[in-house]
Write an enzyme that holds these catalytic residues in place. Structure first.
Site, PDB file in Angstrom:
ATOM      1  NE  ARG A   1     -42.379   5.887  21.073  1.00  0.00           N
ATOM      2  CZ  ARG A   1     -41.962   5.596  22.293  1.00  0.00           C
ATOM      3  NH1 ARG A   1     -41.829   6.544  23.192  1.00  0.00           N
ATOM      4  NH2 ARG A   1     -41.682   4.359  22.610  1.00  0.00           N
TER       5      ARG A   1
ATOM      6  CE  LYS B   1     -42.804  13.170  -0.637  1.00  0.00           C
ATOM      7  NZ  LYS B   1     -42.318  12.606  -1.907  1.00  0.00           N
TER       8      LYS B   1
ATOM      9  CD  GLU C   1     -37.389  19.789  -8.375  1.00  0.00           C
ATOM     10  OE1 GLU C   1     -38.622  19.868  -8.483  1.00  0.00           O
ATOM     11  OE2 GLU C   1     -36.784  18.695  -8.320  1.00  0.00           O
TER      12      GLU C   1
ATOM     13  CE  LYS D   1     -43.023  19.975  -1.768  1.00  0.00           C
ATOM     14  NZ  LYS D   1     -41.714  19.406  -1.589  1.00  0.00           N
TER      15      LYS D   1
ATOM     16  CD  GLU E   1     -45.584  11.401  -2.890  1.00  0.00           C
ATOM     17  OE1 GLU E   1     -44.909  12.352  -2.515  1.00  0.00           O
ATOM     18  OE2 GLU E   1     -45.119  10.372  -3.386  1.00  0.00           O
TER      19      GLU E   1
ATOM     20  NE  ARG F   1     -45.799  16.044  -0.813  1.00  0.00           N
ATOM     21  CZ  ARG F   1     -45.318  16.286   0.385  1.00  0.00           C
ATOM     22  NH1 ARG F   1     -46.076  16.188   1.437  1.00  0.00           N
ATOM     23  NH2 ARG F   1     -44.057  16.638   0.559  1.00  0.00           N
TER      24      ARG F   1
ATOM     25  CG  ASN G   1     -43.427  12.422  -8.222  1.00  0.00           C
ATOM     26  OD1 ASN G   1     -42.483  12.894  -7.590  1.00  0.00           O
ATOM     27  ND2 ASN G   1     -44.222  11.485  -7.730  1.00  0.00           N
TER      28      ASN G   1
ATOM     29  CG  HIS H   1     -39.390  14.372 -10.030  1.00  0.00           C
ATOM     30  ND1 HIS H   1     -39.784  15.617 -10.468  1.00  0.00           N
ATOM     31  CD2 HIS H   1     -38.624  14.598  -8.924  1.00  0.00           C
ATOM     32  CE1 HIS H   1     -39.296  16.550  -9.653  1.00  0.00           C
ATOM     33  NE2 HIS H   1     -38.587  15.960  -8.714  1.00  0.00           N
TER      34      HIS H   1
ATOM     35  CG  HIS I   1     -36.330   9.822  -9.698  1.00  0.00           C
ATOM     36  ND1 HIS I   1     -37.428   9.610  -8.915  1.00  0.00           N
ATOM     37  CD2 HIS I   1     -35.685  10.880  -9.162  1.00  0.00           C
ATOM     38  CE1 HIS I   1     -37.447  10.513  -7.933  1.00  0.00           C
ATOM     39  NE2 HIS I   1     -36.414  11.294  -8.077  1.00  0.00           N
TER      40      HIS I   1
ATOM     41  CG  HIS J   1     -33.233  15.890  -8.084  1.00  0.00           C
ATOM     42  ND1 HIS J   1     -33.765  14.655  -8.391  1.00  0.00           N
ATOM     43  CD2 HIS J   1     -34.281  16.663  -7.692  1.00  0.00           C
ATOM     44  CE1 HIS J   1     -35.076  14.681  -8.185  1.00  0.00           C
ATOM     45  NE2 HIS J   1     -35.411  15.889  -7.765  1.00  0.00           N
TER      46      HIS J   1
HETATM   47  N1  NAD Z   1     -37.658  16.213   1.235  1.00  0.00           N
HETATM   48  C1  NAD Z   1     -38.038  16.521   0.023  1.00  0.00           C
HETATM   49  O1  NAD Z   1     -39.231  16.727  -0.248  1.00  0.00           O
HETATM   50  C2  NAD Z   1     -37.004  16.638  -1.037  1.00  0.00           C
HETATM   51  C3  NAD Z   1     -37.335  17.204  -2.279  1.00  0.00           C
HETATM   52  C4  NAD Z   1     -36.325  17.359  -3.224  1.00  0.00           C
HETATM   53  C5  NAD Z   1     -35.034  16.965  -2.923  1.00  0.00           C
HETATM   54  N2  NAD Z   1     -34.757  16.405  -1.709  1.00  0.00           N
HETATM   55  C6  NAD Z   1     -33.385  16.011  -1.352  1.00  0.00           C
HETATM   56  O2  NAD Z   1     -32.572  17.164  -1.378  1.00  0.00           O
HETATM   57  C7  NAD Z   1     -31.230  16.764  -1.617  1.00  0.00           C
HETATM   58  C8  NAD Z   1     -30.606  17.708  -2.618  1.00  0.00           C
HETATM   59  O3  NAD Z   1     -30.604  18.997  -2.054  1.00  0.00           O
HETATM   60  P1  NAD Z   1     -29.682  20.163  -2.634  1.00  0.00           P
HETATM   61  O4  NAD Z   1     -29.826  20.228  -4.103  1.00  0.00           O
HETATM   62  O5  NAD Z   1     -29.985  21.362  -1.823  1.00  0.00           O
HETATM   63  O6  NAD Z   1     -28.205  19.607  -2.416  1.00  0.00           O
HETATM   64  P2  NAD Z   1     -27.195  19.670  -1.180  1.00  0.00           P
HETATM   65  O7  NAD Z   1     -27.888  19.767   0.102  1.00  0.00           O
HETATM   66  O8  NAD Z   1     -26.244  18.555  -1.365  1.00  0.00           O
HETATM   67  O9  NAD Z   1     -26.420  21.025  -1.451  1.00  0.00           O
HETATM   68  C9  NAD Z   1     -25.621  21.138  -2.615  1.00  0.00           C
HETATM   69  C10 NAD Z   1     -24.239  21.690  -2.267  1.00  0.00           C
HETATM   70  O10 NAD Z   1     -24.346  23.091  -2.057  1.00  0.00           O
HETATM   71  C11 NAD Z   1     -23.693  23.444  -0.831  1.00  0.00           C
HETATM   72  N3  NAD Z   1     -24.396  24.630  -0.364  1.00  0.00           N
HETATM   73  C12 NAD Z   1     -25.596  24.703   0.231  1.00  0.00           C
HETATM   74  N4  NAD Z   1     -25.949  25.984   0.398  1.00  0.00           N
HETATM   75  C13 NAD Z   1     -24.942  26.735  -0.082  1.00  0.00           C
HETATM   76  C14 NAD Z   1     -24.746  28.130  -0.220  1.00  0.00           C
HETATM   77  N5  NAD Z   1     -25.675  29.028   0.152  1.00  0.00           N
HETATM   78  N6  NAD Z   1     -23.588  28.563  -0.775  1.00  0.00           N
HETATM   79  C15 NAD Z   1     -22.654  27.665  -1.188  1.00  0.00           C
HETATM   80  N7  NAD Z   1     -22.799  26.341  -1.124  1.00  0.00           N
HETATM   81  C16 NAD Z   1     -23.951  25.881  -0.574  1.00  0.00           C
HETATM   82  C17 NAD Z   1     -23.836  22.225   0.013  1.00  0.00           C
HETATM   83  O11 NAD Z   1     -22.885  22.242   1.045  1.00  0.00           O
HETATM   84  C18 NAD Z   1     -23.623  21.121  -1.000  1.00  0.00           C
HETATM   85  O12 NAD Z   1     -22.270  20.896  -1.220  1.00  0.00           O
HETATM   86  C19 NAD Z   1     -31.279  15.322  -2.076  1.00  0.00           C
HETATM   87  O13 NAD Z   1     -30.828  14.493  -1.044  1.00  0.00           O
HETATM   88  C20 NAD Z   1     -32.759  15.075  -2.336  1.00  0.00           C
HETATM   89  O14 NAD Z   1     -33.114  13.728  -2.108  1.00  0.00           O
HETATM   90  C21 NAD Z   1     -35.705  16.249  -0.767  1.00  0.00           C
END
Ligand code: NAD
Length: 401
Positions: free
Chosen positions: A158, A180, A222, A264, A274, A278, A282, A285, A289, A302
């Site tokens: 939990r 999130k 972003e 943020k 949200e 918040r 978007n 987005h 999306h 993204h």
């Molecule tokens: N929770 C939230 O509020 C929120 C907001 C935006 C996005 N997201 C989520 O985030 C995810 C995308 O995150 P991302 O863009 O970081 O992608 P990711 O986590 O897939 O990382 C991208 C790639 O970079 C590699 N990597 C990470 N750090 C590295 C480094 N320092 N050097 C070399 N390679 C590295 C990873 O292994 C991966 O292959 C999605 O799933 C999305 O839904 C969540």
């Protein structure tokens, strides 16, 4: 459903996270507790009992015993992908071992592994580590690992504490701040999730040196979004970065991360779950999306999709005379400066418009758009028409490089 006026009344008067505030009201990088080391920027996320600090500074992953000293003595499980662990895990592991009992668990790399199967593997790892209610989950990696490990922490027993050590620019400025967390379901991305704030976030811009340029740019869109939402100074910082971001000076990256996190944090503090404000996060987005889903998440990162989406939102705002022609060009140029984005002109407009209607941002059958009215200010509208969207898509296609 709220009328447009109601939405604007909720958003606009409080949406002064940028230039209109007197300097005393702007986000500041505060020193928090004595135990935190100097020479880093600290952005508090003020959420009462769930308050935490985002620490930003080069080399911080090598100083975890110092930075995370308030969490000393906990049993921790470090979650990372093999790729990130091999690049940056050793210093983190050493630092965490100095703080308490540590187990390391590696998860497969990539968005397609942000699902139930990997999650179950994490629960098994937590059990094997005998992680109790007072345990700590530490997520080292990009947004995928942060969302996944954060959700595992939110649901195991939990809810146990977690700490984010984001290693992509996107995760430093976006996913690690705000609580999130979640996983994907075959039916939709991020369908299963929770709000579970971390206990601390430590962003070390030095690790971005190993990040592929395309991933760095994905995060920069972003950052630009945050600037357009509420920070003209950040916008100026981005314009000072080299076009395409190759060789972006370390100081510039660090200050951009801190400013984007402050924006943020400010928004999350005022609307943690949200309920209204918040939603301004978007920006870009709605159309973004749609581009991602129509191309089955294979063509655009993204961030690239959000970059296109910001051009589209600015085009709609310009056509409604909410945004001047000149500011439209300034915003669209700032998006283009970040780097080339995959083309979109070959995507069938009817399919894009259909996909828009299925988006999570549809409220009461209406698609919700965040529209910039200048650099540093936005409004939320739910009355954007199909012809307006068609014209925005044409404007976007005309900017293909
Ligand atoms: N929770 C939230 O509020 C929120 C907001 C935006 C996005 N997201 C989520 O985030 C995810 C995308 O995150 P991302 O863009 O970081 O992608 P990711 O986590 O897939 O990382 C991208 C790639 O970079 C590699 N990597 C990470 N750090 C590295 C480094 N320092 N050097 C070399 N390679 C590295 C990873 O292994 C991966 O292959 C999605 O799933 C999305 O839904 C969540």
């Amino acid at each position: 459903m709220k009328s447009n006026d109601a939405i604007e009344a909720t958003i606009t008067p409080t949406m002064t996270v940028g230039d209109d505030r007197p300097p005393s009201k702007r986000p500041v990088y505060q020193k928090d507790q004595e135990c935190y080391p100097r020479a880093m920027r600290q952005i508090p996320v003020e959420l009462g009992a769930r308050r935490y600090i985002v620490s930003v500074g080069p080399g911080l992953l090598g100083r975890l015993p110092e930075v995370l000293s308030p969490l000393r003595g906990r049993t921790a499980v470090l979650v990372a992908s093999r790729r990130v662990f091999d690049l940056h895990g050793k210093a983190v592991e050493k630092g965490l071992r100095a703080l308490g009992r540590l187990h390391v668990t590696l998860v497969p790399d990539g968005e397609r592994f942000k699902g139930r199967k990997t999650l179950e593997g994490l629960y098994e790892a937590f059990l094997a580590a005998r992680l109790g209610r007072d345990g700590l989950v530490v997520a080292l990696g990009g947004g995928v690992v942060g969302d996944l490990a954060g959700y595992a922490a939110a649901t195991y027993m939990r809810g146990v504490d977690w700490v984010g050590l984001p290693t992509t620019l996107l995760s430093m400025v976006d996913s690690s701040v705000g609580g999130k967390v979640g996983i994907n379901h075959p039916a939709a991305k991020n369908l299963i999730g929770a709000f579970h704030q971390p206990r601390a976030v430590v962003a070390d811009p030095a690790v971005l040196a190993t990040l592929p340029l395309r991933e760095l740019r994905a995060g920069a869109y972003e950052v630009l979004k945050c600037a357009v939402l509420g920070d003209r100074d950040l916008f100026a910082t981005l314009l000072e970065a080299p076009a395409g971001l190759g060789g972006w000076a370390a100081g510039g990256v660090e200050s951009a991360i801190a400013s984007a996190c402050a924006i943020k944090a400010d928004i999350v503090e005022r609307d943690e779950r949200e309920g209204g404000l918040r939603r301004v996060l978007n920006l870009g987005h709605t159309l973004g999306h749609t581009l991602e889903s129509v191309t089955r998440y294979r063509r655009f990162t993204h961030g690239e999709a959000v970059g296109w989406g910001m051009v589209g939102a600015a085009a709609i705002a310009r056509e409604r005379a909410l945004l001047s022609r000149r500011t439209f060009e300034i915003i669209a140029d700032a998006v283009d400066r970040i780097g080339p984005r995959p083309r979109l002109s070959d995507l069938p407009t009817p399919e894009l418009i259909d996909a828009l209607g299925r988006d999570k941002k549809v409220k009461g059958g209406r698609v919700v758009f965040v529209l910039p009215t200048t650099v540093g200010r936005v409004v939320v509208r739910d009355d954007v028409t199909r012809p307006e969207i068609r014209r925005a898509l044409r404007t976007m296609a005309a900017r293909e490089g």
